[in-house]
Design an enzyme around this catalytic site. Sequence first.
Site, PDB file in Angstrom:
ATOM      1  N   CYS A 199     -21.973  29.061  14.589  1.00  0.00           N
ATOM      2  CA  CYS A 199     -22.933  27.972  14.808  1.00  0.00           C
ATOM      3  C   CYS A 199     -23.979  27.935  13.706  1.00  0.00           C
ATOM      4  O   CYS A 199     -24.477  26.874  13.364  1.00  0.00           O
ATOM      5  CB  CYS A 199     -23.600  28.133  16.162  1.00  0.00           C
ATOM      6  SG  CYS A 199     -24.402  29.727  16.371  1.00  0.00           S
ATOM      7  N   GLU A 219     -27.627  26.184  23.797  1.00  0.00           N
ATOM      8  CA  GLU A 219     -27.479  26.805  22.475  1.00  0.00           C
ATOM      9  C   GLU A 219     -26.392  26.016  21.764  1.00  0.00           C
ATOM     10  O   GLU A 219     -25.199  26.257  21.978  1.00  0.00           O
ATOM     11  CB  GLU A 219     -27.079  28.285  22.628  1.00  0.00           C
ATOM     12  CG  GLU A 219     -28.106  29.143  23.356  1.00  0.00           C
ATOM     13  CD  GLU A 219     -29.299  29.514  22.476  1.00  0.00           C
ATOM     14  OE1 GLU A 219     -29.191  29.356  21.242  1.00  0.00           O
ATOM     15  OE2 GLU A 219     -30.327  29.951  23.014  1.00  0.00           O
TER      16      GLU A 219
HETATM   17  P1  NAD Z   1     -17.387  23.303  23.235  1.00  0.00           P
HETATM   18  O1  NAD Z   1     -18.642  22.546  23.471  1.00  0.00           O
HETATM   19  O2  NAD Z   1     -16.145  22.555  23.013  1.00  0.00           O
HETATM   20  O3  NAD Z   1     -17.072  24.303  24.444  1.00  0.00           O
HETATM   21  C1  NAD Z   1     -17.981  25.254  24.965  1.00  0.00           C
HETATM   22  C2  NAD Z   1     -17.702  25.502  26.426  1.00  0.00           C
HETATM   23  O4  NAD Z   1     -17.888  24.288  27.132  1.00  0.00           O
HETATM   24  C3  NAD Z   1     -16.296  25.990  26.763  1.00  0.00           C
HETATM   25  O5  NAD Z   1     -16.355  27.062  27.683  1.00  0.00           O
HETATM   26  C4  NAD Z   1     -15.644  24.778  27.410  1.00  0.00           C
HETATM   27  O6  NAD Z   1     -14.726  25.140  28.417  1.00  0.00           O
HETATM   28  C5  NAD Z   1     -16.822  24.084  28.029  1.00  0.00           C
HETATM   29  N1  NAD Z   1     -16.622  22.638  28.247  1.00  0.00           N
HETATM   30  C6  NAD Z   1     -15.737  21.816  27.653  1.00  0.00           C
HETATM   31  N2  NAD Z   1     -15.860  20.563  28.151  1.00  0.00           N
HETATM   32  C7  NAD Z   1     -16.840  20.592  29.081  1.00  0.00           C
HETATM   33  C8  NAD Z   1     -17.439  19.627  29.935  1.00  0.00           C
HETATM   34  N3  NAD Z   1     -17.058  18.353  29.950  1.00  0.00           N
HETATM   35  N4  NAD Z   1     -18.434  20.026  30.752  1.00  0.00           N
HETATM   36  C9  NAD Z   1     -18.858  21.291  30.762  1.00  0.00           C
HETATM   37  N5  NAD Z   1     -18.329  22.256  29.952  1.00  0.00           N
HETATM   38  C10 NAD Z   1     -17.339  21.911  29.128  1.00  0.00           C
HETATM   39  O7  NAD Z   1     -17.726  24.260  22.002  1.00  0.00           O
HETATM   40  P2  NAD Z   1     -16.727  25.196  21.228  1.00  0.00           P
HETATM   41  O8  NAD Z   1     -15.802  24.353  20.417  1.00  0.00           O
HETATM   42  O9  NAD Z   1     -16.157  26.209  22.129  1.00  0.00           O
HETATM   43  O10 NAD Z   1     -17.760  25.935  20.243  1.00  0.00           O
HETATM   44  C11 NAD Z   1     -18.131  25.406  19.020  1.00  0.00           C
HETATM   45  C12 NAD Z   1     -19.515  24.775  19.093  1.00  0.00           C
HETATM   46  O11 NAD Z   1     -20.419  25.681  19.672  1.00  0.00           O
HETATM   47  C13 NAD Z   1     -20.087  24.448  17.737  1.00  0.00           C
HETATM   48  O12 NAD Z   1     -20.729  23.200  17.781  1.00  0.00           O
HETATM   49  C14 NAD Z   1     -21.097  25.555  17.506  1.00  0.00           C
HETATM   50  O13 NAD Z   1     -22.128  25.233  16.621  1.00  0.00           O
HETATM   51  C15 NAD Z   1     -21.580  25.806  18.870  1.00  0.00           C
HETATM   52  N6  NAD Z   1     -22.108  27.164  18.993  1.00  0.00           N
HETATM   53  C16 NAD Z   1     -23.439  27.356  19.193  1.00  0.00           C
HETATM   54  C17 NAD Z   1     -23.946  28.641  19.263  1.00  0.00           C
HETATM   55  C18 NAD Z   1     -25.404  28.917  19.484  1.00  0.00           C
HETATM   56  O14 NAD Z   1     -25.708  30.032  19.866  1.00  0.00           O
HETATM   57  N7  NAD Z   1     -26.294  27.960  19.273  1.00  0.00           N
HETATM   58  C19 NAD Z   1     -23.080  29.726  19.150  1.00  0.00           C
HETATM   59  C20 NAD Z   1     -21.738  29.484  18.974  1.00  0.00           C
HETATM   60  C21 NAD Z   1     -21.256  28.209  18.907  1.00  0.00           C
END
Ligand code: NAD
Length: 476
Positions: free
Chosen positions: A252, A218
């Site tokens: 998002c 997502e």
């Molecule tokens: P992010 O990708 O930075 O982090 C999300 C999760 O991934 C966190 O729990 C983090 O600890 C983990 N993570 C970080 N580095 C990682 C790695 N190398 N390997 C595995 N996991 C890792 O995202 P964010 O900044 O927390 O959220 C914002 C983003 O999320 C935006 O791009 C937004 O559009 C998207 N988003 C999507 C939805 C949806 O439902 N489609 C909903 C909310 C947010």
Amino acid sequence: MADNQLNAMEDILRKQRAAHTQMRPEPIAMRRNRIERAMKLLKEHGEDLCKTMAADFGNRSPHQSMITDIAGTVGFGKYCIKHLDKWSRTQRRSVQFPLGLLGAKAEVRYEPKGVIGILSPWNFPVNLSFGPLMQVFAAGNRAMIKPSEFTEKTSMLTKELIEEYFTPDECAVFTGGPDVAQAFSSLPFDHLVFTGSTATGAKVMEAAAKNLVPVTLELGGKSPVFMGESADFAAAGERVALGKMLNAGQICLAPDYMYVPESKQDEAISGVTQGAEAMYPTVLANEDYASVVTDRHFDRLQSMVADAKGKGAEVIEVNPGNEDFSNTNARKMPLTILKNVTEDMQAMQEEIFGPVLPVKTYRSMDEAIDYVNENDRPLGLYYFGADKAEQEHVLTRTISGGVTVNDVIFHVSMEDLPFGGVGPSGMGSYHGIEGFREFSHARSVYTQPKIDVAKLGGFKPPYGAATVKAVKGLMK
Ligand code: NAD
């Protein structure tokens, strides 16, 4: 990351899988019971969770959190319970003629996959952990959750509460930074659902691929707003402002940028401005308006605006209370509209994820359609207007995860609609029956009748006349 943290995750995964295997077939009532406990947790601790989210963000309205993270998620749990029996029913499928007459039977059973990992982001920390959890439970699975390190207090409270309401072999939470997240995404789950950025999504998929763990991603992207000539610009502007300013644009599905007819640019911008001013007469001194989550995220948005300005954009700051933002560390940012944007600006190259709204103009709607098609497939797409033919033209000429017509974001709140992206905005979906199926294994069961079907069909050596006849029949 300490080795003992990885060991603890591996240990819980083993225990959950062993419990899952041992308890099969688990009655549907057990799934209902787990969803009910998750709902009870949210109802009993909703206020604490909202306070904690406010502390993590700096400011985030408890009213907003109650809607977006608590009540909405409880509602989704209710929806799952309501549809559980229907979703999990075995489905009869047809068999080729004349096998049915001979007593053959085919069915699909939707069975739990086992243990599902949930990796969630900070922007709706409760909703995006507990939302997937409801459907992971509905499909009869167990779950391990790794919430975001940016909303650390909420993640800690989530862990405590999950430990109070669930046994570790049903559901467990692991907190920590990217190192923990990386280790988590490398675990041999039966399925992994990740919500976050496109860049991290790619890393998660790569880690999951090592164990061939199926993933639901997502992700995010630049969700465009198409305003048609026939739009009611005042109403549309207000709706865009609401979607762009809710959670300070950290959604998002937030409308990322807006495409308006060249001759209606001022009217469209004035609709957004007036909408924003009516909802938020002040920003800094307004509890309804959320802060940007961290200094780093705040600085990124500031430099995005500076970059646009430096490259020739006109910047319109919607600051009806004439507040001074220069001497505050509240990380509050007013709605900032960017006119005359160009493609070399950071604001047009990456997902904005904050209260900044670039406005592009078109002479013909096809220009806007072509632009969207030349870029990554977005998570959401929004059309405003009363022209049904134009609406269909936009919808049938573009591709996006989902669509809301005459508003923004709302499609995600329809529990019965699958929610997910396409291409760089994600893969797979949850919500609706699709979510139940995403977390289930569709197991085909075929029952052979007594009669020797292989011989009858000519599949049994020695091959001969029956085989030739069968092949001819199949090719007819
Ligand atoms: P992010 O990708 O930075 O982090 C999300 C999760 O991934 C966190 O729990 C983090 O600890 C983990 N993570 C970080 N580095 C990682 C790695 N190398 N390997 C595995 N996991 C890792 O995202 P964010 O900044 O927390 O959220 C914002 C983003 O999320 C935006 O791009 C937004 O559009 C998207 N988003 C999507 C939805 C949806 O439902 N489609 C909903 C909310 C947010």
